[in-house]
Motif scaffolding. Structure first.
Motif, PDB file in Angstrom:
ATOM      1  N   ALA A   8     -25.328 145.723 -30.727  1.00 21.94           N
ATOM      2  CA  ALA A   8     -25.094 147.002 -30.563  1.00 21.94           C
ATOM      3  C   ALA A   8     -26.495 147.903 -30.264  1.00 21.94           C
ATOM      4  O   ALA A   8     -26.503 149.013 -30.715  1.00 21.94           O
ATOM      5  CB  ALA A   8     -24.278 147.471 -31.617  1.00 21.94           C
ATOM      6  N   LYS A   9     -27.357 147.219 -29.682  1.00 22.46           N
ATOM      7  CA  LYS A   9     -28.518 148.002 -29.459  1.00 22.46           C
ATOM      8  C   LYS A   9     -29.193 148.599 -31.049  1.00 22.46           C
ATOM      9  O   LYS A   9     -29.622 149.744 -30.759  1.00 22.46           O
ATOM     10  CB  LYS A   9     -28.666 148.889 -28.599  1.00 22.46           C
ATOM     11  CG  LYS A   9     -28.342 148.457 -27.153  1.00 22.46           C
ATOM     12  CD  LYS A   9     -28.336 149.646 -26.195  1.00 22.46           C
ATOM     13  CE  LYS A   9     -29.794 149.941 -25.600  1.00 22.46           C
ATOM     14  NZ  LYS A   9     -29.688 150.823 -24.250  1.00 22.46           N
ATOM     15  N   GLU A  10     -28.991 148.153 -31.856  1.00 19.69           N
ATOM     16  CA  GLU A  10     -29.304 148.815 -33.383  1.00 19.69           C
ATOM     17  C   GLU A  10     -30.649 148.097 -33.883  1.00 19.69           C
ATOM     18  O   GLU A  10     -31.365 147.262 -33.476  1.00 19.69           O
ATOM     19  CB  GLU A  10     -28.307 148.552 -34.327  1.00 19.69           C
ATOM     20  CG  GLU A  10     -28.105 147.104 -34.952  1.00 19.69           C
ATOM     21  CD  GLU A  10     -27.079 146.847 -35.663  1.00 19.69           C
ATOM     22  OE1 GLU A  10     -25.970 146.521 -34.989  1.00 19.69           O
ATOM     23  OE2 GLU A  10     -26.596 146.973 -37.103  1.00 19.69           O
ATOM     24  N   HIS A  45     -34.238 147.873 -30.897  1.00 20.61           N
ATOM     25  CA  HIS A  45     -33.011 147.294 -30.290  1.00 20.61           C
ATOM     26  C   HIS A  45     -32.963 145.868 -30.515  1.00 20.61           C
ATOM     27  O   HIS A  45     -33.872 145.192 -30.220  1.00 20.61           O
ATOM     28  CB  HIS A  45     -32.889 147.735 -28.923  1.00 20.61           C
ATOM     29  CG  HIS A  45     -32.659 149.333 -28.815  1.00 20.61           C
ATOM     30  ND1 HIS A  45     -33.158 149.916 -27.462  1.00 20.61           N
ATOM     31  CD2 HIS A  45     -32.091 150.091 -29.532  1.00 20.61           C
ATOM     32  CE1 HIS A  45     -32.733 150.959 -27.491  1.00 20.61           C
ATOM     33  NE2 HIS A  45     -32.353 151.488 -28.736  1.00 20.61           N
TER      34      HIS A  45
END
Lengths: 242, 242, 242, 242
Positions: free
Chosen positions: B121-123, B148
């Motif tokens: 989730a590109k977190e 990310h």
């Protein structure tokens, strides 16, 4: 009620006089007798039974599996080994005795060679407790003295144990990490060194007390099964994501 | 001179645009570039080479092996896996990156499922040092921030690490034991979490500093090889034996 | 029957409105209420009582001592601290909550500064279990979510815990080793992070479940007391001495 | 260049003939001689010097402090002890030899009684390596044999060591965890058992090799100092806070 299955390869006791004399009905029989009265539901299983006595039904209803093997490690079927390993990772307790250090399931769970030094010389072993308030040591004095045992010496090629409970001193000068706990997956593993097939070690009440304690310790704690795989965020990501 | 071999399955970067964009010549190339100037003799090896590039000659002259794999774990030949495991137990350092947690050699050395939670989730991931004076953390500030990354979450089904060096905080709320050391046989193993194939993690100088530190740490310490098997007593048994 | 004594400095709740509102009769009262029905014999003790309520009689009949303190650590009498430490080494369980990380008995037992990062920002804490089959985690799901807590961040200056049970993720980005066990002497110690005085953390049933589990875990295992000092040889030295 | 300070209480060697004979100029002198040529800058300090030779200047310029004490533990000034402990937590390496197990700084850093069993009977000690690729064991064979040593026996009341390097077997039947590492704060601690004042243990090249190795190991790794106290969020809390 803890369901205990005692697995013994049961080969020495059928073909070697020295072992037959000490354990005429097999090591598993003496282990089962020694644990009688401790409140466990005990079954035994041996190599020569179909699936070595470790059918899916037996394994799935076993809380704690005890393992003794030595000369026939390589005759244990790999599928059975996989099932045992899977059940341990799934929570079944696993108590590995003496020469079981070289058994297939123990080696698979350790990931190392599990090799060691050894000598059969009827020598004295003194097993010391180095973790006095551990439940596996309950009721054990400072040490257990065994007049005649096989020597196992360091370096013992295992991963660092989670807990060290017992250390052995051998008359010939060696030491050994004789009581070690490991967690693997959801299962608890206890390795306990003594128990050569030609010495009456499993008639020793203190040795049996340790094994009985370890059953209670290895009995799976009720717990939430871990969940793996794709997982939604607990905290909303919307405001954080660029 | 430390001989380092960087193994990369090198599949994503050839077939997935997102990965190709970040690592056009493969993750191994960026890892090798990032370690240039650190004084190592670096080779790379990939899945599609004969014996995956891990011939006896390569393995026997490798001091530290770095491993990145993900979608092709099951295409790694079991014989090569056995040789890698054997070399680790024999002393070769082994640095397992990110999705290598599911690689065959890592799982064989751990003895567990090595399963975990995940999310792409590109977190944001923030990696904290919890062992500040460990050589693997040398030169690292209190934390490394990666804008990310893929999320990996607990429970991570590994044996208790010998040492815990880094813990991750993910924006979505999870935590992870991101830097763990293990000894297996004579070899030192470091698992380091970050490095999803679609994010530029291995261009981050702090991430590369950790990997470089871990190479120095995993480089085999000169030592006496353990001796196993039958062993004469160190202390004469004559007077003690009954 | 496990005899539990809950010690609370009980200062914030008398002088700070925010704490008074959440814990009008003191944190110890809410802890005692939360543990009612768990089958323990519970007493409470506070700083302003004679000997802080921890007389010889109370300490000697306490199986597990719970400790909450914060702003008045230095007002705890050193003699009482010594007695608490001695009782822990002698086998009494010791459960240290939240800001108790800086209490005198915890620091004396750890030997380190027990320092950490902190922030009061009503932020979200998510506590993850990393030891799912540990008795302290019994009945706990994968995580406990607390909407508002004080942040504690790494590096937490403690010795390597014997076991790591919980890790926290804070919204502001930090991580923390929130549930740690230690053995010291014959006593078992559990440090559990959450519980700032202005948030209703100890009304959370999952938090109280962990504390209750930890009481059962820390309750002294029946065991043989270690013997120290001069010791006769177990194995006769006559034949060996030069 | 590693700055090593060898601290010795230097009392036995002045008043007891047996010790004087073996260590006429003091144990510190033989330790210093044994480490000469290893490339360290070595100073010695003794109890009878002002501030026991451990002035601020000496402590602040010491990378690794070696400690031997026995009969005069209680004559060591508490302020000096506090400074030693503080310097260890601040990163100074600390090597504690033999009867130093009961020294004030070691006990303060351990948090336990550090008690043990003992016997002076000129008996044989065999020290086994159980961590063969640890830097402290570099160059050591499988074991070190000392013909005459004092016995120290388990239970040794210390916290679980971070790493176990050596185990001893005594002729009289006991075992001991003889080489243990601990991290406390930013400092590395190594406890090494052998070295009774009436036996020539510190003339043994293998014993001195271990001590020399442990100096290199305990020498502080360059690292970022931990930051404690109030801390701003790494990840903005604005969007998350209610």
């Amino acid at each position: 009620m803890v369901n205990v299955t005692i697995w013994n390869e049961f080969v020495h006791e059928k073909i070697h006089d020295e072992a037959k004399e000490v354990y005429p009905e097999g090591i598993h029989k003496v282990l089962a007798d020694g644990l009688a009265g401790e409140g466990y539901a005990i079954r035994t299983a041996t190599l020569d039974q179909p699936e070595h006595g470790l059918t899916d039904d037996v394994l799935n209803t076993t809380d704690v599996l005890i393992w003794w093997g030595h000369m026939a490690h390589d005759r244990v079927n790999d599928q059975v080994v996989s099932k045992v390993v899977k059940r341990v990772l799934d929570g079944m307790g696993f108590i590995v005795l003496h020469s079981g250090h070289f058994s297939k399931p123990f080696k698979a769970l350790m990931g190392t060679s599990c090799d060691l030094k050894w000598r059969e010389a009827k020598e004295q072993e003194i097993i010391w407790c180095v973790n006095p308030n551990h439940p596996i040591a309950e009721g054990i004095e400072s040490h257990i003295l065994l007049e005649h045992e096989e020597m196992y010496g360091e370096f013992f090629d295992i991963p660092t144990p989670d807990e060290l409970i017992f250390l052995s001193n051998f008359a010939g000068g060696e030491v050994f990490r004789s009581g070690c706990t490991f967690k693997r997956g959801e299962g608890k593993i206890f390795y306990f060194r003594p128990g050569h097939e030609t010495y009456p070690t499993y008639y020793n009440p203190q040795v049996m007390k340790v094994i009985s304690n370890s059953i209670r310790w290895a009995h799976p704690t009720p717990h939430t099964k871990p969940v793996y795989g794709y997982s939604e965020p607990v905290r909303p990501l919307g405001d954080i994501l660029v």
